[in-house]
Enzyme design. Sequence first.
Site, PDB file in Angstrom:
ATOM      1  N   CYS A  86     -27.234 -77.138  23.773  1.00 51.73           N
ATOM      2  CA  CYS A  86     -27.321 -77.753  22.440  1.00 51.73           C
ATOM      3  C   CYS A  86     -28.440 -78.782  22.342  1.00 51.73           C
ATOM      4  O   CYS A  86     -28.693 -79.303  21.250  1.00 51.73           O
ATOM      5  CB  CYS A  86     -25.998 -78.434  22.087  1.00 51.73           C
ATOM      6  SG  CYS A  86     -24.583 -77.333  21.969  1.00 51.73           S
ATOM      7  N   TYR A 161     -40.724 -76.795  14.412  1.00 54.31           N
ATOM      8  CA  TYR A 161     -39.285 -76.604  14.635  1.00 54.31           C
ATOM      9  C   TYR A 161     -38.910 -75.136  14.484  1.00 54.31           C
ATOM     10  O   TYR A 161     -38.185 -74.579  15.316  1.00 54.31           O
ATOM     11  CB  TYR A 161     -38.507 -77.461  13.637  1.00 54.31           C
ATOM     12  CG  TYR A 161     -37.015 -77.421  13.821  1.00 54.31           C
ATOM     13  CD1 TYR A 161     -36.415 -78.030  14.921  1.00 54.31           C
ATOM     14  CD2 TYR A 161     -36.185 -76.800  12.882  1.00 54.31           C
ATOM     15  CE1 TYR A 161     -35.038 -78.003  15.094  1.00 54.31           C
ATOM     16  CE2 TYR A 161     -34.809 -76.773  13.050  1.00 54.31           C
ATOM     17  CZ  TYR A 161     -34.242 -77.375  14.151  1.00 54.31           C
ATOM     18  OH  TYR A 161     -32.875 -77.350  14.317  1.00 54.31           O
ATOM     19  N   PHE A 194     -25.237 -78.725   9.151  1.00 56.87           N
ATOM     20  CA  PHE A 194     -24.004 -79.260   9.714  1.00 56.87           C
ATOM     21  C   PHE A 194     -23.976 -80.784   9.643  1.00 56.87           C
ATOM     22  O   PHE A 194     -25.017 -81.442   9.649  1.00 56.87           O
ATOM     23  CB  PHE A 194     -23.830 -78.791  11.161  1.00 56.87           C
ATOM     24  CG  PHE A 194     -23.145 -77.451  11.272  1.00 56.87           C
ATOM     25  CD1 PHE A 194     -21.843 -77.356  11.720  1.00 56.87           C
ATOM     26  CD2 PHE A 194     -23.804 -76.301  10.880  1.00 56.87           C
ATOM     27  CE1 PHE A 194     -21.201 -76.132  11.800  1.00 56.87           C
ATOM     28  CE2 PHE A 194     -23.182 -75.059  10.950  1.00 56.87           C
ATOM     29  CZ  PHE A 194     -21.867 -74.982  11.409  1.00 56.87           C
TER      30      PHE A 194
END
Length: 255
Positions: A86, A161, A194
Amino acid sequence: MLVENRAFLVTGGASGLGAAVVRRLVESGARVMIADLDPVRAAALASDMGSAVRSMPTDVTREDDVSRAIADAQAAWGELHGAVHCAGIAAAARTLGKDGPHPLELFQRVIQINLVGTFNVVRLAAAAIAQAPADEDGQRGAIVLTASIAAFDGQIGQAAYAASKGGIASMTLPLARDLARHGIRVVTIAPGIFDTPLMAAMPEEVRQSLVAQVPLPARLGRPDEFAALVQHALENPMLNGEVIRLDGAARMAPK
């Protein structure tokens, strides 16, 4: 492969999505090594979760750091059965902005941490997982990676990104094919928007504009919903070589 009584490495496990994964795995009976750059936060979470969790300061781009975290997990629990990656960073800059071209060093840093760091964790974790005994399906463990819907719907200013997360998505299948002979599955999750500490730091109007791009449920994703899919990916033997969008059908607008 049930996670109960098995050991896992979770990078970026001190906060956000990674911390949710740590909590869910431990609540399901797993043992977890948190590998994170923030030793204070990682140690605090490990302390809260009890003896089933250990932590190690880890820069995922450094071979020695990742190897040390894996070795510590093996010393504590005998075997490593999986890894959940992660760790990563976000950065925004236009290819050509008001101050000139996109800084090359920023692009290189994002690729180094997000993409090279991912591969570094995969290769070292796989070497450890391959030492575990195989089950009746020949399976020894699984690795779950984190991409992003930016890999497919990159917005303005997300060239670095999106490239880093797109690289993770595109190497998922070849990694799964490479590691199949060792009994190791590879699955990537591409989360949408999120509710993480990064999102919490954004202005409310920005948060609401992002929420408006999620058809159903029309809200930010909850970290435990990501963690639930991680656990399923670890436990379902037929999930392999796949990139799964977890985004409430969101498709990102240009900006």
